[in-house]
Design an enzyme around this catalytic site. Structure first.
Site, mmCIF file in Angstrom:
data_model
loop_
_atom_site.group_PDB
_atom_site.id
_atom_site.type_symbol
_atom_site.label_atom_id
_atom_site.label_comp_id
_atom_site.label_asym_id
_atom_site.label_seq_id
_atom_site.Cartn_x
_atom_site.Cartn_y
_atom_site.Cartn_z
ATOM 1 N N SER A 132 0.803 -1.224 0.000
ATOM 2 C CA SER A 132 0.000 0.000 0.000
ATOM 3 C C SER A 132 0.835 1.273 0.000
ATOM 4 C CB SER A 132 -0.945 0.014 1.200
ATOM 5 O OG SER A 132 -0.223 0.113 2.407
ATOM 6 N N HIS B 280 1.092 4.321 6.731
ATOM 7 C CA HIS B 280 0.514 5.198 5.717
ATOM 8 C C HIS B 280 0.919 6.641 5.939
ATOM 9 C CE1 HIS B 280 -2.937 2.303 4.336
ATOM 10 N NE2 HIS B 280 -1.738 1.941 3.913
ATOM 11 N N ASP C 23 -7.949 6.272 4.521
ATOM 12 C CA ASP C 23 -8.031 5.115 5.413
ATOM 13 C C ASP C 23 -9.267 5.071 6.303
ATOM 14 O OD1 ASP C 23 -5.618 4.330 4.425
ATOM 15 O OD2 ASP C 23 -4.452 4.925 6.184
#
Length: 173
Positions: free
Chosen positions: A51, A90, A115
């Site tokens: 990701s 992230h 998210d």
């Protein structure tokens, strides 16, 4: 004829057990010391998904720092979602700061959406103090594949433990 458990053999077995204990406690003390220095419960994490590509690849080891009072938009953070024990790596997309807290919205670089769907039910932002483990300050590529191999393949754990046991038996005098 000597008995199978002679004095020198018992002494050697106890010495091997002591050495093994010292290795384990040294590793644990190093981990806890690093946790104190970085102010992070998990100062080193492994990237488990794609990701964050191209910034980080699966198998990269990340080094975290949690001593800064705030993180900025663009910083890469590692956080835990309530109810799940897998850290997520992230980038911070939005940042809301008040006098008492900092709220963050994150997104993976390789993901189309933010998210919010990963957060706990009815949660729209991460609380910096409660959910963020730390901000990424450095990394080493690919070394974490060993961890991924051991966690995804139970047979690899048994093979490693068996190899270590065999090595210990072969080295006995």
């Amino acid at each position: 004829m000597l008995s199978p458990l002679s004095g020198s053999r018992i002494r050697q077995t106890l010495l091997n057990a002591l050495n093994f204990s010292l290795v384990l406690t040294t590793a644990y003390m190093f981990w806890k010391g690093l946790s104190i220095v970085t102010d992070s419960p998990s100062p080193i994490v492994v990237v488990l998904s794609g990701s964050m590509e191209p910034a980080f690849q699966r198998g990269d080891i990340l080094f975290l720092w949690n001593r800064d009072s705030h993180v900025k938009v663009g910083d890469i953070v590692v956080y835990n979602v309530k109810g799940r024990n897998i850290p997520i790596v992230h980038r911070v997309m939005r940042n809301h700061v008040s006098s008492s807290q900092q709220l963050l919205l994150t997104k993976g670089d390789n993901n189309a959406l933010d998210d919010v769907d990963l957060y706990a039910y009815k949660q729209y932002y991460l609380n910096r103090e409660q959910e963020v483990i730390g901000a990424v300050k450095g990394y080493v590529p690919w070394i974490g594949y060993v961890t991924i191999l051991l966690s995804e393949n139970p047979w690899a754990k048994y093979a490693l433990l068996g190899g270590m046991g065999l090595l210990a038996m072969v080295q006995r005098e």
